[in-house]
Design a protein around this motif. Structure first.
Motif, PDB file in Angstrom:
ATOM      1  N   ARG A   1     -27.987  66.426  24.311  1.00 50.88           N
ATOM      2  CA  ARG A   1     -26.646  66.083  24.796  1.00 50.88           C
ATOM      3  C   ARG A   1     -25.744  67.316  24.787  1.00 50.88           C
TER       4      ARG A   1
ATOM      5  N   LYS B   1     -26.795  69.845  27.431  1.00 51.19           N
ATOM      6  CA  LYS B   1     -26.321  69.404  28.744  1.00 51.19           C
ATOM      7  C   LYS B   1     -24.833  69.718  28.921  1.00 51.19           C
TER       8      LYS B   1
ATOM      9  N   ASN C   1     -35.350  68.904  31.748  1.00 52.54           N
ATOM     10  CA  ASN C   1     -34.527  67.717  31.570  1.00 52.54           C
ATOM     11  C   ASN C   1     -34.941  66.558  32.467  1.00 52.54           C
ATOM     12  N   THR C   2     -34.382  65.392  32.154  1.00 47.65           N
ATOM     13  CA  THR C   2     -34.729  64.159  32.855  1.00 47.65           C
ATOM     14  C   THR C   2     -33.963  64.040  34.170  1.00 47.65           C
ATOM     15  N   GLU C   3     -34.433  63.153  35.025  1.00 48.91           N
ATOM     16  CA  GLU C   3     -33.776  62.915  36.315  1.00 48.91           C
ATOM     17  C   GLU C   3     -32.330  62.469  36.126  1.00 48.91           C
ATOM     18  N   GLU C   4     -32.087  61.626  35.125  1.00 45.65           N
ATOM     19  CA  GLU C   4     -30.729  61.121  34.879  1.00 45.65           C
ATOM     20  C   GLU C   4     -29.789  62.271  34.526  1.00 45.65           C
ATOM     21  N   ASP C   5     -30.235  63.152  33.637  1.00 44.00           N
ATOM     22  CA  ASP C   5     -29.417  64.310  33.264  1.00 44.00           C
ATOM     23  C   ASP C   5     -29.189  65.212  34.468  1.00 44.00           C
TER      24      ASP C   5
ATOM     25  N   LYS D   1     -29.066  64.393  37.620  1.00 45.78           N
ATOM     26  CA  LYS D   1     -28.087  63.778  38.523  1.00 45.78           C
ATOM     27  C   LYS D   1     -26.669  64.044  38.042  1.00 45.78           C
ATOM     28  N   ASP D   2     -26.450  63.940  36.746  1.00 50.06           N
ATOM     29  CA  ASP D   2     -25.114  64.178  36.193  1.00 50.06           C
ATOM     30  C   ASP D   2     -24.640  65.602  36.478  1.00 50.06           C
TER      31      ASP D   2
END
Length: 181
Positions: free
Chosen positions: A117, A120, A164-168, A170-171
């Motif tokens: 977190r 990011k 990192n993940t797809e969700e991260d 996108k952010d």
């Protein structure tokens, strides 16, 4: 002059800690970490301190850092040299990259600690600061590197994406949308 018992009694115990230089304080902290119970407390306190990451504060720091680069430094580092010619455009890119790298290294510390977190948020701050500089830089140096901030921001983002993940992703990609439409 001999200190009285009364003055010793009124002395703040933290005065000794405050008097330590950084290297000595770290050495003592590392020695305290040898005790499991104390080590756990130190780690908990460090996590709380490290988790105080503000993307906005980092963005402002990055922007101010880039906006403080002097064009005279570019001129001093480019042109004819003893070893040949250094193109000012190449040197400008390197100067921005070097300035940004300080923040990237801090972001990577969070990755190594498994603090996703915070990593990011740090990445977000770096990208926002660099992109803001690309759009709003006011120093004379800015004119010598019109596209470099965008290239460097993209390089940082592409490297960060691989971990990192797809969700991260996108952010953070939303930052680009806000700057590029």
């Amino acid at each position: 002059m001999v200190e009285s018992k009364e003055s010793k009694k009124n002395q703040d115990p933290l005065d000794f800690v405050k008097a330590l230089d950084q290297a000595t304080a770290i050495r003592i902290l590392l020695q305290l970490c040898q005790e499991k119970a104390i080590a756990e407390q130190i780690i908990d306190m460090a996590k709380v301190t490290l988790s105080e990451v503000s993307a906005q504060e980092i963005a402002e720091e990055v922007f101010e850092s880039l906006n403080s680069i002097l064009v005279e430094d570019l001129w001093d580092n480019s042109g004819k040299t003893r070893y040949g010619y250094e193109d000012p455009a190449d040197v400008a890119f390197e100067m921005i990259e070097t300035e940004a790298d300080e923040y990237v290294q801090e972001m990577l510390k969070y990755r190594q600690l498994g603090m996703k977190r915070e990593e990011k948020a740090y990445c977000q701050g770096i990208l926002e600061g660099i992109l803001k500089y690309g759009n709003e830089g006011t120093n004379d140096f800015h004119d010598w590197a019109p596209d470099d901030p965008y290239t460097i921001a993209d390089n940082i983002f592409q490297e960060w994406k691989t971990h990192n993940t797809e969700e991260d992703i996108k952010d953070i990609q939303a930052i680009y949308t806000s700057y590029f439409g």
